[in-house]
Design a protein around this motif. Structure first.
Motif, short mmCIF file in Angstrom:
data_model
loop_
_atom_site.label_atom_id
_atom_site.label_comp_id
_atom_site.label_asym_id
_atom_site.label_seq_id
_atom_site.Cartn_x
_atom_site.Cartn_y
_atom_site.Cartn_z
N GLY A 20 -8.55 -4.22 1.89
CA GLY A 20 -9.48 -5.22 2.39
C GLY A 20 -8.84 -6.38 3.11
O GLY A 20 -9.37 -7.49 3.10
N VAL A 21 -7.71 -6.13 3.75
CA VAL A 21 -7.06 -7.15 4.56
C VAL A 21 -7.65 -7.03 5.97
O VAL A 21 -7.70 -5.93 6.53
CB VAL A 21 -5.53 -6.96 4.58
CG1 VAL A 21 -4.86 -7.98 5.48
CG2 VAL A 21 -4.98 -7.06 3.15
N SER A 22 -8.07 -8.13 6.52
CA SER A 22 -8.85 -8.10 7.76
C SER A 22 -8.10 -7.55 8.97
O SER A 22 -8.71 -6.99 9.87
CB SER A 22 -9.35 -9.50 8.10
OG SER A 22 -8.25 -10.37 8.31
N ILE A 27 -0.35 -7.69 7.38
CA ILE A 27 0.56 -6.89 6.56
C ILE A 27 1.91 -6.75 7.24
O ILE A 27 2.95 -6.88 6.61
CB ILE A 27 -0.06 -5.52 6.25
CG1 ILE A 27 -1.27 -5.73 5.33
CG2 ILE A 27 0.95 -4.58 5.62
CD1 ILE A 27 -2.08 -4.52 5.04
N LEU A 28 1.91 -6.52 8.55
CA LEU A 28 3.18 -6.43 9.27
C LEU A 28 3.97 -7.74 9.18
O LEU A 28 5.19 -7.73 9.07
CB LEU A 28 2.93 -6.06 10.73
CG LEU A 28 2.42 -4.64 10.97
CD1 LEU A 28 2.07 -4.45 12.44
CD2 LEU A 28 3.44 -3.61 10.52
N GLY A 29 3.26 -8.86 9.18
CA GLY A 29 3.91 -10.16 9.00
C GLY A 29 4.54 -10.28 7.63
O GLY A 29 5.67 -10.76 7.49
N TRP A 30 3.81 -9.83 6.60
CA TRP A 30 4.37 -9.85 5.25
C TRP A 30 5.61 -8.97 5.17
O TRP A 30 6.62 -9.37 4.58
CB TRP A 30 3.36 -9.36 4.23
CG TRP A 30 2.13 -10.21 4.05
CD1 TRP A 30 1.96 -11.51 4.45
CD2 TRP A 30 0.92 -9.82 3.42
NE1 TRP A 30 0.71 -11.93 4.11
CE2 TRP A 30 0.04 -10.93 3.48
CE3 TRP A 30 0.49 -8.65 2.82
CZ2 TRP A 30 -1.24 -10.90 2.93
CZ3 TRP A 30 -0.80 -8.61 2.29
CH2 TRP A 30 -1.65 -9.73 2.34
N VAL A 31 5.54 -7.79 5.76
CA VAL A 31 6.67 -6.86 5.72
C VAL A 31 7.88 -7.49 6.41
O VAL A 31 8.99 -7.46 5.88
CB VAL A 31 6.31 -5.50 6.39
CG1 VAL A 31 7.53 -4.64 6.59
CG2 VAL A 31 5.26 -4.77 5.55
N HIS A 32 7.66 -8.09 7.55
CA HIS A 32 8.76 -8.71 8.29
C HIS A 32 9.38 -9.86 7.48
O HIS A 32 10.60 -9.95 7.35
CB HIS A 32 8.27 -9.23 9.64
CG HIS A 32 9.31 -9.95 10.42
ND1 HIS A 32 10.35 -9.29 11.05
CD2 HIS A 32 9.50 -11.27 10.65
CE1 HIS A 32 11.12 -10.18 11.64
NE2 HIS A 32 10.63 -11.38 11.41
#
Length: 87
Positions: free
Chosen positions: A30-32, A37-42
């Motif tokens: 449910g992440v818009s 998510i890519l930002g979190w991963v980076h």
């Protein structure tokens, strides 16, 4: 306050290398937007768990910073008035 807590971010980021793509993770949790998510991963790759912690947004400046800005404006003869072109 952050919409997603640290534990949630860690959970999502740890599933990313297991072959789940950012789009499928965004849909599943449910992440818009998958770019979140890519930002979190980076950030996780760069700084580890510290990179996943919520960063406070503040617009408060120290007195020392404010005085520095005023001194710079005085030295550079700038004005906060709009349209003041020295006429």
């Amino acid at each position: 306050m952050s919409k997603f807590n640290l534990e949630f971010r860690i959970k999502v980021v740890t599933e990313y290398p297991d072959g789940k793509g950012s789009m499928s993770l965004a849909k599943e949790y449910g992440v818009s937007n998958d770019t979140v998510i890519l930002g979190w991963v980076h950030r996780f790759q760069q700084r580890g768990i510290e990179g996943l912690k919520a960063r406070p947004i503040t617009s408060e400046y120290s007195s020392q910073f404010k005085v520095g800005v005023l001194n710079w404006k005085k030295q550079n003869r700038t004005s906060s008035e709009i349209g003041n072109c020295g006429t």
